[in-house]
Motif scaffolding. Structure first.
Motif, short mmCIF file in Angstrom:
data_model
loop_
_atom_site.label_atom_id
_atom_site.label_comp_id
_atom_site.label_asym_id
_atom_site.label_seq_id
_atom_site.Cartn_x
_atom_site.Cartn_y
_atom_site.Cartn_z
N ASN A 17 -15.63 -3.60 16.42
CA ASN A 17 -15.65 -2.54 17.43
C ASN A 17 -15.31 -1.20 16.79
O ASN A 17 -15.07 -1.12 15.58
N LYS A 18 -15.28 -0.14 17.58
CA LYS A 18 -15.03 1.20 17.04
C LYS A 18 -13.65 1.31 16.40
O LYS A 18 -13.47 1.99 15.40
N GLU A 19 -12.67 0.63 17.00
CA GLU A 19 -11.31 0.70 16.47
C GLU A 19 -11.24 0.08 15.07
O GLU A 19 -10.62 0.63 14.16
N ILE A 20 -11.91 -1.07 14.92
CA ILE A 20 -11.93 -1.74 13.61
C ILE A 20 -12.67 -0.87 12.59
O ILE A 20 -12.20 -0.68 11.47
N GLU A 21 -13.81 -0.34 12.97
CA GLU A 21 -14.60 0.50 12.06
C GLU A 21 -13.80 1.72 11.61
O GLU A 21 -13.81 2.10 10.43
N ALA A 22 -13.12 2.35 12.55
CA ALA A 22 -12.35 3.55 12.22
C ALA A 22 -11.19 3.21 11.27
O ALA A 22 -10.89 3.96 10.33
N PHE A 23 -10.56 2.05 11.50
CA PHE A 23 -9.44 1.65 10.64
C PHE A 23 -9.93 1.35 9.22
O PHE A 23 -9.29 1.74 8.24
N ILE A 24 -11.07 0.67 9.12
CA ILE A 24 -11.64 0.36 7.81
C ILE A 24 -11.97 1.65 7.06
O ILE A 24 -11.68 1.79 5.86
N THR A 25 -12.56 2.60 7.77
CA THR A 25 -12.90 3.89 7.14
C THR A 25 -11.65 4.60 6.65
O THR A 25 -11.62 5.17 5.55
N LYS A 26 -10.60 4.57 7.47
CA LYS A 26 -9.34 5.21 7.07
C LYS A 26 -8.76 4.56 5.81
O LYS A 26 -8.32 5.25 4.88
N CYS A 27 -8.77 3.23 5.77
CA CYS A 27 -8.26 2.52 4.59
C CYS A 27 -9.08 2.84 3.35
O CYS A 27 -8.55 2.94 2.24
N ALA A 28 -10.37 3.00 3.52
CA ALA A 28 -11.27 3.25 2.39
C ALA A 28 -11.00 4.61 1.74
O ALA A 28 -11.43 4.84 0.60
N HIS A 29 -10.32 5.50 2.44
CA HIS A 29 -10.03 6.83 1.90
C HIS A 29 -8.54 6.98 1.58
O HIS A 29 -8.01 8.08 1.53
N THR A 30 -7.89 5.85 1.35
CA THR A 30 -6.46 5.87 1.03
C THR A 30 -6.27 5.37 -0.40
O THR A 30 -6.99 4.49 -0.86
N SER A 31 -5.30 5.92 -1.08
CA SER A 31 -5.03 5.53 -2.47
C SER A 31 -4.67 4.06 -2.56
O SER A 31 -3.98 3.50 -1.69
N THR A 32 -5.15 3.40 -3.62
CA THR A 32 -4.77 2.01 -3.89
C THR A 32 -3.56 1.92 -4.81
O THR A 32 -3.16 0.84 -5.20
N SER A 33 -2.98 3.06 -5.17
CA SER A 33 -1.78 3.05 -5.99
C SER A 33 -0.69 2.26 -5.27
O SER A 33 -0.42 2.48 -4.09
N GLU A 34 -0.06 1.33 -5.97
CA GLU A 34 0.92 0.47 -5.32
C GLU A 34 2.08 1.26 -4.74
O GLU A 34 2.57 0.96 -3.65
N SER A 35 2.52 2.31 -5.46
CA SER A 35 3.63 3.10 -4.95
C SER A 35 3.23 3.82 -3.66
O SER A 35 4.02 3.93 -2.71
N ASP A 36 1.99 4.30 -3.60
CA ASP A 36 1.51 4.97 -2.39
C ASP A 36 1.37 4.00 -1.23
O ASP A 36 1.70 4.34 -0.09
N VAL A 37 0.90 2.80 -1.53
CA VAL A 37 0.76 1.77 -0.50
C VAL A 37 2.12 1.43 0.09
O VAL A 37 2.29 1.29 1.31
N GLU A 38 3.12 1.30 -0.78
CA GLU A 38 4.46 0.94 -0.32
C GLU A 38 5.07 2.05 0.55
O GLU A 38 5.78 1.78 1.51
#
Length: 840
Positions: A270-291
């Motif tokens: 749904n739109k909520e899932i799509e929006a969340f996936i898009t948001k995650c895709a533009h977030t750093s994968t650096s472990e310190s940033d994730v934490e």
């Protein structure tokens, strides 16, 4: 002769005399000193000088003590800054880089660092990088280099992939741009194949700082746990998870997936899932940033079946802290006993908690935070695990997984394979050709090096190799049909992971001369910043082991001793518009700061590491012209321990210059002294104690202590000079000793003074002074005098005093006899050379 002329005189002398060229005499004991080679960014500032001065002290000391010393210098010359500078200045990265190398080489020579310049190398030279191209092909042939599609951190300004460690707070480490995620085909090196050896060998690195060894162990991150499955309600699918804490499985209240987990392709979104996936895709994968990020999720609509209670269904969510590249891309959540899961539950309606571990020693309040349990805590609410300790439960639950065929015991590592592809021009070309018929074809050795084309344009963002009209178009080496070169270049950590082997023989026909490396390696003393504690040092260790396995080396660890030197700090300044200012642009009046030219008020910021970006640097050349190299060297070495930060101080620098001036005056005064027969045994003892202690201090990086001891001796010499009947023989001996001991720290003026003291052999060719143990033995000692166990005095006794004489002397001291008074002395206890206790 002024200090600048003296410094130039001796620098020229050392150059002409080839003073610091490493000998090929392998019969002598060797000592290899190396500072992490610098990036040629344009100019050194005084903050850089500290690192090289420390290495110079150590190399000069070992040379004076009879070692064959290798102390080389080179340039970590590939990288984005050169390309960005070329874009800004409309120039070529190579021209910019080599011009900077020339300027920085001249600067290093003006401060008198004892480098073997015959071994100089630049990593951007084809003569250097052709060998790492061959090594990459060697690794490819051994299955240690491979290509796969991977999620990467993409810097949209620098237009290249960044390693997780190059992403700081979600931004590129150089550009500062918000990092995006992309899927690209990348080349990887299988550093994970060496994870166990890299981990085990850390314990052999006894002369590395404990914090660096701990950081490397944590980065490799060995853990033992279980890999198991959750079935999905209504789907013929399973979600595989890996957990180091399988014992709290009965506290599982959700399963969390990475935003790009494969199972998500099979569900309706749904739109909520799509929006969340898009948001995650533009977030750093650096472990310190994730934490650090706020923990968030979205429900998928799926339910997982609990592996030990199939009537229990738990929701499946997509969480922003789960990464596909770590583990299996899925975790189970136990919010009562994991802080990250706990934070997610606090932020999410519809997720619950279940306590499954209790403590007999700690009060647990699960409304405030998760309870992070100990191995001897007791498991509760967990069916067949109830009553067991955590340690017992962990073993039993893994056995149960294997018994039921739904999981297995597994050792895992946090370490991931090293992605070495970078989508930029100024780097070493990856020696691979792509053919439609033959697939991936390594460049034949006879065609190496694959050199960068010089005729490139940076008018359009991105990699100019990709759009070059001819460079990437080649014939396939196998079938001779039309093919395409790889246009990615290596991560610049590639070059710095093996340069220390090339210094052993920079003219070797292959990557490394095995015989020369056998003699020189490992590096005996490596020096560099703590910021390289993980990546560079880990990659260099990996390369050394891989080079040994390919056949280039016989050693498997590159660096024996490691010093992570402290930084040089300086205050930062900004004008009213928030623009950074250089310290020389600022003046102080009445405890306020003003711009030297405009007289507008300036605002002082934090004291930070000298940085070109914040302009809080001190120009090396201006300091050299006003104070000279020796004064600067003495200051950066004397004011703080080598491993601690040092705050720049103009007053401290002036003090070092004054000390050198006083030392010169002392040497000049010696010619006026008349030789006497007086012997000052205390000064003699101090001379030899100083030799011994300074030698020990240099070996243990206590360079500031070493300088302090020499200055103490200097003060004692001046005190002796002030006496009417002084020991001139000891004064002369002490002065010669001071000049020798100071030579590694201030090499120019000490060479000059050595000549003034009547010596014809240059100081750098003389042997280090040796302490006379017999003169360290004193004929007296100090003891504490106690009355009924309370300290009342101290007194110097002679070694010839008998116990009876010691007792009588102690009793007769005025302050002691006052405390005895009319009392009767019952007994006197002597602890030899320490205490006299009078019992009354």
């Amino acid at each position: 002769m002024g200090f600048l002329k003296i410094e130039k005189k001796w620098q020229q002398f050392w150059h002409e005399d080839k003073a610091f060229i490493a000998s090929k005499d392998k019969t002598k004991p060797k000592y290899y000193v190396l500072e992490m080679f610098p990036y040629p960014s344009g100019k050194f500032h005084v903050g850089h000088l500290r690192n090289y001065s420390i290495g110079d002290v150590i190399s000069r000391y070992f040379r004076a003590t009879g070692y064959n010393v290798l102390h080389p210098m080179g340039w970590d010359a590939f990288g984005l800054p050169a390309e960005n500078a070329a874009i800004s200045n409309n120039s070529h990265p190579g021209q910019w880089t080599y011009a900077n190398i020339d300027a920085m080489r001249d600067q290093l020579k003006t401060v008198g660092i004892s480098y073997d310049w015959d071994r100089e190398l630049a990593s951007c030279s084809p003569d250097y990088y052709k060998h790492e191209q061959q090594f990459f092909i060697d690794l490819y042939n051994k299955g240690l280099a491979y290509q796969k599609e991977s999620s990467v951190n993409w810097d949209p300004v620098d237009n290249t992939v960044l390693a997780n460690e190059q992403v700081i707070d979600g931004r590129g480490w150089r550009s500062g741009a918000v990092v995006e995620k992309k899927y690209l085909k990348q080349w990887f090196l299988k550093i994970t194949d060496y994870a166990e050896e890299l981990l085990n060998d850390i314990d052999s690195l006894e002369d590395w700082p404990d914090n660096v060894r701990t950081m490397q162990k944590n980065w490799i991150g060995k853990s033992e746990g279980a890999r198991f499955y959750f079935d999905i309600v209504g789907m013929d699918e399973r979600i595989e998870v890996y957990s180091t804490k399988p014992e709290v499985i009965f506290g599982a209240t959700f399963v969390a997936l990475a935003y790009n987990h494969p199972i998500l392709a099979k569900i309706a979104k749904n739109k909520e899932i799509e929006a969340f996936i898009t948001k995650c895709a533009h977030t750093s994968t650096s472990e310190s940033d994730v934490e650090k990020a706020e923990k968030e999720c979205v429900f998928t609509g799926l339910e997982a079946i609990h592996p030990f209670d199939r009537s229990l269904k738990i929701p499946v969510v997509i969480a922003n802290f789960v990464l596909m590249d770590y583990g299996t891309g899925a975790v189970y959540g136990c919010p009562s006993h994991d802080q990250r899961d706990f934070e997610l539950v606090q932020n999410t309606k519809g997720l619950t908690m279940m306590q499954v571990v209790d403590s007999k020693q700690h009060e647990i309040d699960l409304e405030k935070q998760a309870y992070i349990y100990e191995l001897d805590d007791v498991i509760i609410n967990s069916d067949f695990l109830d009553g067991l300790t955590v340690a017992q439960g962990r073993a039993k639950i893994i056995d149960k997984f294997e018994e039921l065929g739904i999981g297995k015991r597994e050792i895992n590592y946090r370490l991931r394979d090293w992605g070495v592809s970078r989508q930029r021009y100024w780097g070493c070309p990856i020696p691979i050709i792509y053919c439609q018929s033959c697939g991936i074809v390594p460049v034949p050795p006879k065609d190496l090096p694959v050199e960068l084309p010089s005729d490139v344009s940076f008018d359009i963002p991105g990699n100019p190799l990709d759009r070059h009209p001819s460079w990437k178009h080649v014939d396939c080496p196998k079938c001779l049909s039309k093919a395409i070169r790889e246009t990615d270049t290596f991560d610049t950590f590639f070059e710095s992971s093996w340069y220390f082997t090339r210094f052993c023989n920079n003219n070797a026909e292959s990557m490394a001369d095995k015989d020369d490396c056998e003699y020189w390696l490992p590096v005996d003393q490596y020096i560099g910043g703590i910021e390289h504690a993980i990546l560079h040092l880990l990659y260099a260790r990996f390369f050394t082991k891989a080079m040994a396995d390919v056949g280039y080396l016989s050693v498997r660890e590159p660096f024996k001793r490691l010093l992570t030197q402290g930084m040089v700090l300086h205050a930062t300044y900004k004008d009213k518009n928030g623009q950074w200012l250089y310290p020389e642009e600022v003046i102080e009046k009445d405890n306020k700061f003003y711009h030297a030219k405009t007289n507008e008020e300036v605002f002082k910021g934090k004291i930070e590491k000298m940085s070109k970006s914040k302009l809080n640097t001190i120009d090396l050349e201006s300091m050299l012209s006003s104070h000279g190299a020796d004064s600067i060297r003495l200051f950066v070495l004397s004011d703080s321990p080598a491993e601690k930060d040092l705050e720049w101080s103009a007053a401290g620098l002036d003090g070092c210059k004054k000390f050198i001036t006083r030392l010169v005056a002392l040497v000049e005064k010696l010619s006026e002294l008349k030789v006497t027969s007086v012997v000052n045994s205390k000064l003699q003892m101090q001379i030899h104690a100083t030799i011994k202690n300074v030698s020990d201090d240099i070996m243990h990086y206590h360079l500031n202590k070493a300088i302090a001891r020499i200055r103490e001796l200097f003060n004692s010499v001046n005190d002796e000079l002030g006496l009417a009947n002084s020991d001139t023989k000891s004064i002369i001996e002490a002065t010669k000793t001071m000049v020798q001991l100071l030579n590694p720290f201030i090499p120019h003026i000490t060479e000059e003074l050595w000549q003034k003291l009547g010596n014809t052999v240059p100081l750098y060719k003389t042997n280090w002074p040796k302490s006379d143990e017999t003169k360290l033995k004193t004929d007296s000692f100090i003891m504490a005098i106690q009355v009924n166990g309370k300290l009342r005095a101290t007194h110097e006794f002679s070694t010839s005093d008998s116990d009876e004489e010691v007792k009588n002397l102690a009793k007769s001291l005025p302050i002691v006899s006052k405390h005895i008074g009319e009392a009767v002395v019952k007994k006197i206890i002597i602890v030899p050379r320490k205490i006299v206790n009078i019992v009354i």
